[in-house]
Design an enzyme around this catalytic site. Structure first.
Site, PDB file in Angstrom:
ATOM      1  N   GLU A 274       0.830  -1.215   0.000  1.00 41.17           N
ATOM      2  CA  GLU A 274       0.000   0.000   0.000  1.00 41.17           C
ATOM      3  C   GLU A 274       0.862   1.263   0.000  1.00 41.17           C
ATOM      4  OE1 GLU A 274      -2.359  -1.668   3.341  1.00 41.17           O
ATOM      5  OE2 GLU A 274      -4.080  -0.925   2.188  1.00 41.17           O
TER       6      GLU A 274
ATOM      7  N   GLU B 120      -3.839  -9.436   3.772  1.00 39.59           N
ATOM      8  CA  GLU B 120      -4.556  -9.122   5.012  1.00 39.59           C
ATOM      9  C   GLU B 120      -5.678 -10.101   5.307  1.00 39.59           C
ATOM     10  OE1 GLU B 120      -3.451  -6.909   2.879  1.00 39.59           O
ATOM     11  OE2 GLU B 120      -2.786  -5.070   3.876  1.00 39.59           O
TER      12      GLU B 120
HETATM   13  N1  3HC Z   1       4.462  -7.634  11.638  1.00 42.34           N
HETATM   14  C1  3HC Z   1       5.214  -8.044  12.669  1.00 42.34           C
HETATM   15  N2  3HC Z   1       6.060  -9.096  12.611  1.00 42.34           N
HETATM   16  C2  3HC Z   1       6.138  -9.763  11.448  1.00 42.34           C
HETATM   17  C3  3HC Z   1       5.373  -9.398  10.326  1.00 42.34           C
HETATM   18  C4  3HC Z   1       4.500  -8.280  10.441  1.00 42.34           C
HETATM   19  N3  3HC Z   1       3.761  -7.842   9.422  1.00 42.34           N
HETATM   20  N4  3HC Z   1       5.661 -10.234   9.325  1.00 42.34           N
HETATM   21  C5  3HC Z   1       6.577 -11.096   9.782  1.00 42.34           C
HETATM   22  N5  3HC Z   1       6.868 -10.818  11.072  1.00 42.34           N
HETATM   23  C6  3HC Z   1       7.839 -11.499  11.927  1.00 42.34           C
HETATM   24  C7  3HC Z   1       7.444 -12.942  12.202  1.00 42.34           C
HETATM   25  O1  3HC Z   1       6.584 -13.038  13.297  1.00 42.34           O
HETATM   26  C8  3HC Z   1       8.780 -13.582  12.444  1.00 42.34           C
HETATM   27  O2  3HC Z   1       9.152 -13.270  13.763  1.00 42.34           O
HETATM   28  P1  3HC Z   1      10.039 -14.293  14.633  1.00 42.34           P
HETATM   29  O3  3HC Z   1      11.313 -14.459  13.869  1.00 42.34           O
HETATM   30  O4  3HC Z   1      10.187 -13.608  15.940  1.00 42.34           O
HETATM   31  O5  3HC Z   1       9.225 -15.557  14.689  1.00 42.34           O
HETATM   32  C9  3HC Z   1       9.719 -12.830  11.517  1.00 42.34           C
HETATM   33  O6  3HC Z   1       9.044 -11.620  11.194  1.00 42.34           O
HETATM   34  C10 3HC Z   1      10.019 -13.558  10.228  1.00 42.34           C
HETATM   35  O7  3HC Z   1       8.788 -13.987   9.651  1.00 42.34           O
HETATM   36  P2  3HC Z   1       8.642 -15.423   8.994  1.00 42.34           P
HETATM   37  O8  3HC Z   1       9.188 -16.464   9.898  1.00 42.34           O
HETATM   38  O9  3HC Z   1       7.236 -15.532   8.564  1.00 42.34           O
HETATM   39  O10 3HC Z   1       9.637 -15.289   7.756  1.00 42.34           O
HETATM   40  P3  3HC Z   1       9.491 -15.787   6.277  1.00 42.34           P
HETATM   41  O11 3HC Z   1      10.710 -15.337   5.585  1.00 42.34           O
HETATM   42  O12 3HC Z   1       9.110 -17.222   6.260  1.00 42.34           O
HETATM   43  O13 3HC Z   1       8.241 -14.986   5.680  1.00 42.34           O
HETATM   44  C11 3HC Z   1       6.899 -13.056   5.194  1.00 42.34           C
HETATM   45  C12 3HC Z   1       8.317 -13.594   5.503  1.00 42.34           C
HETATM   46  C13 3HC Z   1       6.434 -13.590   3.844  1.00 42.34           C
HETATM   47  C14 3HC Z   1       7.001 -11.560   5.145  1.00 42.34           C
HETATM   48  C15 3HC Z   1       5.913 -13.527   6.286  1.00 42.34           C
HETATM   49  O14 3HC Z   1       6.453 -13.197   7.537  1.00 42.34           O
HETATM   50  C16 3HC Z   1       4.552 -12.902   6.210  1.00 42.34           C
HETATM   51  O15 3HC Z   1       3.719 -13.377   5.466  1.00 42.34           O
HETATM   52  N6  3HC Z   1       4.312 -11.861   7.037  1.00 42.34           N
HETATM   53  C17 3HC Z   1       3.007 -11.246   7.148  1.00 42.34           C
HETATM   54  C18 3HC Z   1       2.689 -10.389   5.972  1.00 42.34           C
HETATM   55  C19 3HC Z   1       1.357  -9.730   6.158  1.00 42.34           C
HETATM   56  O16 3HC Z   1       0.374 -10.351   6.485  1.00 42.34           O
HETATM   57  N7  3HC Z   1       1.310  -8.420   5.932  1.00 42.34           N
HETATM   58  C20 3HC Z   1       0.101  -7.681   6.123  1.00 42.34           C
HETATM   59  C21 3HC Z   1       0.047  -7.177   7.523  1.00 42.34           C
HETATM   60  S1  3HC Z   1      -1.476  -6.401   7.924  1.00 42.34           S
HETATM   61  C22 3HC Z   1      -1.397  -4.913   7.169  1.00 42.34           C
HETATM   62  O17 3HC Z   1      -0.447  -4.605   6.508  1.00 42.34           O
HETATM   63  C23 3HC Z   1      -2.559  -3.986   7.426  1.00 42.34           C
HETATM   64  C24 3HC Z   1      -2.520  -2.825   6.514  1.00 42.34           C
HETATM   65  O18 3HC Z   1      -3.373  -3.067   5.427  1.00 42.34           O
HETATM   66  C25 3HC Z   1      -2.964  -1.567   7.195  1.00 42.34           C
END
Ligand code: 3HC
Length: 690
Positions: free
Chosen positions: A108, A128
């Site tokens: 975004e 999301e």
């Molecule tokens: N916020 C906080 N922490 C996050 C995060 C996030 N968005 N995304 C990942 N992390 C943290 C994980 O909890 C993990 O922490 P840890 O090492 O302490 O366990 C660390 O980052 C690494 O994450 P992964 O183990 O999942 O690492 P990968 O490399 O396997 O995957 C990723 C990376 C594809 C970025 C995956 O972490 C992911 O899918 N993250 C979430 C993405 C997401 O859903 N984004 C949308 C958030 S909601 C939003 O943006 C609302 C907006 O519209 C206003």
């Protein structure tokens, strides 16, 4: 270079101002990152020498979204909207330079930039929905303006991470730059747009895609219809759809208002809370307190699978898919041929099957009729009949055959692994790898730690699980381990309830409405009632015996607990109803009207209680691990977290009171666990256990 704050730098390269974010692990939009972006933009605007701006990230990825850990807390620092306004309203063109993943709020932010470049390995998405949310920073209004309603619907309700090349084709990315040279590529692109005096492209002003979709409500109606089954029970997909409808039908700012309102409803609701919890629960499950991440990982270059049945074949496919050669061992040539043929058929049947890929994977599978063929395997997984004597015999032989250091695993779904390990001279090498059927599809892997299993073997198994795409949960040796032990509680109550006055379809309906993909009786019909049933030994003592004797063996025979038509549609069966009533009369059970609420509480609360016992006994590391097991192995609805989360949601005092009531009426199978009593007395939740 100027340090803007702890996670942001600003520097200028020629005529381009570069804002660099560095907030490991994933550059999530925490308060620090938002402040850094806002102040970085201010610095770039104030910098008279900068004619364009690049936003780029250090580390493994571009911004992967809002910082989920901040949700629910008081807002600190710059708001995301302020940041976006600063970028979109900038008088100098802003270019997002994307590597890794630009997800959620990350994409975004990129969508408020005037241009986007990416390396080929990058991916973009709005995931999301998987957190029970919708993109709340304008994504629902901007994405459809670039990709059109249909593609936006698909992307936002699945959360898919779209590869950069496809993003380029859709116009989501303006240019791909050479892998590993993002910074250079982005700078060159920025210089180019300055030289060409290109306009400040604002996605919010685009209208060609949305105007083409306007006046076509069938796009949305058809999409809802086609996905009704997949979205059942979830709020977020429908809310995402409504936002895209708003993007198509309303001016940008009006659409944003709809987005904000619906986002607000989701983020304060119980579904998103459960789904965000699950996101962290899954990642937490990978952490084993006494097995640090730097524990040695044993090399696994070749895997042996004993048993060519459905389970053995499915297990083999996981490793073949990951590029690891597999030897499958069966006792008879016929069984081996059948096992290998089934694996091939599974590949050919899969939706994504490419003939060359099938051949490449099949080339990794060899068959053998002798355990000796496993001598050079690094990991052997036994997947034969659930009989202790057979397993012990196999492990005795494996101990003599397998090379030192090999991991000896059993796929037992509940037998005592310590007893199996005791026949070997290397109990430290023995572990349970409990796959779920179909093993090539189901995400869950229960990794069972026996008394002597070494830390290296545990760590190797956990890491290997990740490599083959499984969600692993470490559990202890206890009958049925975590998943089946808890399932036993639900099964017992379901079986009792049908003698007390509820019919199988009543129990199934309640559990289906709760969110399970199907109830226990429909499940039995699907699996086949005659699994483990032996005609010669059947004495008509259970409903199942009677049904099997009548050749009502489930869907495959057109009848089981239900009657089935030629399309396998289920109908309540009057025959079964009579059998059950006769049985109840013979047993002298008084039948009564049973409410849906009682069915639910009788099936679910004992599961929560059993989970508490498992925690008390140390057979699961944490409550959230139990929830991960139930979500990924047993179809617990994601938006209800898991049995332990659900217990917390209901209130442990209420669960306890009900269990006591049931105990008084129906005996000690409902006896509350000491942990449940303690937490309820202290007003605590399972989540409070540390
Ligand atoms: N916020 C906080 N922490 C996050 C995060 C996030 N968005 N995304 C990942 N992390 C943290 C994980 O909890 C993990 O922490 P840890 O090492 O302490 O366990 C660390 O980052 C690494 O994450 P992964 O183990 O999942 O690492 P990968 O490399 O396997 O995957 C990723 C990376 C594809 C970025 C995956 O972490 C992911 O899918 N993250 C979430 C993405 C997401 O859903 N984004 C949308 C958030 S909601 C939003 O943006 C609302 C907006 O519209 C206003």
């Amino acid at each position: 270079m100027t340090a803007i704050n702890a996670v942001t730098d600003y520097t200028r390269e020629g005529e381009v101002g570069v804002i660099t974010l560095n907030s490991p692990p994933v550059n999530a939009l925490s308060a620090g990152v938002r402040d850094g972006l806002a102040e970085g933009m201010a610095a770039a605007i104030a910098d008279a020498g900068a004619k364009a701006v690049v936003i780029i990230c250090e580390g493994r990825t571009f911004i992967a979204g809002a910082d989920i850990t901040e949700f629910g807390g008081a807002q600190k620092g710059a708001s995301l909207f302020d940041v976006q306004e600063a970028i979109e309203g900038s008088t100098k063109p802003v270019v997002a330079a994307i590597h890794g993943t630009a997800l959620g709020g990350g994409l975004e932010v990129a969508l408020t930039c005037h241009y986007r470049v990416a390396v080929p390995s990058a991916r973009c998405g709005l995931p999301e929905v998987n957190l029970g949310l919708l993109p709340g920073a304008g994504g629902t209004q901007r994405l459809p303006r670039i990709v059109g309603a249909q593609r936006a619907l698909e992307m936002m309700t699945s959360g898919e991470h779209v590869p950069a090349k496809a993003c380029l084709e859709m116009g989501l990315v303006d240019e791909l730059v050479e892998e590993g040279k993002l910074r250079e590529g982005a700078l060159a692109f920025a210089n180019k747009i300055v030289a060409e005096n290109r306009p400040l492209k604002k996605v919010r002003d685009l209208d060609d895609k949305t105007s083409a979709d306007r006046g076509h409500p069938e796009i949305f109606a058809n999409f809802r219809k086609a996905n009704a089954r997949k979205f059942r029970g979830f709020l977020a997909p429908e809310y995402n759809i409504q936002c895209i409808e708003a993007a198509v039908n309303l001016p940008f700012d009006e659409g944003l208002k709809v987005e904000r309102k619906l986002f607000g409803e989701l983020i304060t609701g119980s579904q998103s809370a459960a789904q965000r919890y699950s996101f962290f629960a899954e990642r937490q499950a990978a952490k084993i307190p006494d097995v640090p991440d730097d524990t040695a990982v044993l090399p696994i270059a070749k895997v042996g699978v004993i048993g060519g049945g459905t389970m053995g074949g499915g297990i083999a496919m996981n490793f073949m898919n990951a590029g690891i050669p597999v030897v499958m061992v069966e006792v008879k040539q016929e069984a081996l041929d059948r096992g290998i043929a089934t694996v091939r058929k599974n590949y050919e049947r899969s939706r994504t099957a490419v003939p060359a890929e099938t051949e490449a994977r099949m080339a990794r599978l060899t068959g053998a009729l002798d355990l000796e063929a496993l001598a050079d395997c690094d990991l052997v997984i036994e997947a034969v009949f659930e009989r202790m004597d057979i397993k012990k015999d196999i492990f005795t032989r494996l101990d003599a055959i397998c090379k030192p250091g090999a991991i000896l695993a059993t796929n037992t779904s509940g037998l005592n692994i310590d007893e199996i390990a005791s026949v070997t001279k290397r109990p430290e090498a023995v572990i349970g790898l409990h796959f779920f059927s179909p093993a090539n599809v189901m995400k869950l892997l229960e990794i069972v730690r026996a008394d002597h299993t070494s830390k290296e073997v545990i760590n190797t198994s956990m890491k290997l699980a990740k490599k083959i795409g499984k969600i692993a949960v470490l559990v202890g040796v206890t009958p049925g381990f975590v998943g089946n032990r808890i399932l036993g509680q639900r099964q017992r109550e379901a079986n009792k309830l049908i003698f007390e006055g509820a019919m199988p379809w009543d129990v199934d309906r309640v559990l289906y409405d709760f969110g399970f993909p199907m109830g226990p009786f429909a499940m039995s019909d699907l699996a086949g009632l005659d699994i483990g049933w032996v005609k010669e030994k059947s004495k008509g003592e259970t409903i199942r015996d009677v049904l099997c004797e009548m050749d009502r063996r489930g869907q495959k025979t057109g009848a089981g607990y239900y009657d089935y038509d030629e399309n396998r549609n289920a109908k309540p069966s009057p025959v079964v109803e009579k059998i059950i009533k006769d049985f109840a009369a013979k047993q002298g059970t008084n039948t009564r009207e049973i409410s849906d609420q009682e069915i639910l509480e009788r099936c679910i609360y004992p599961m929560i209680n059993e989970g508490a016992k498992i925690l008390e006994e140390g057979k699961a590391i944490r409550a959230s691990d139990i929830d991960v097991v139930w979500q990924n192995g047993y179809g617990w609805p994601v938006y209800r977290g898991g049995p332990m989360w659900y217990g917390d949601l209901v209130g442990l005092d209420k669960v306890l009171a009900k269990m006591k009531e049931f105990q008084a009426q129906m005996g000690d199978v409902f006896k509350p666990s000491a942990l449940l009593e303690k937490l309820a007395a202290e007003g605590k939740r399972f989540q409070d256990l540390k």
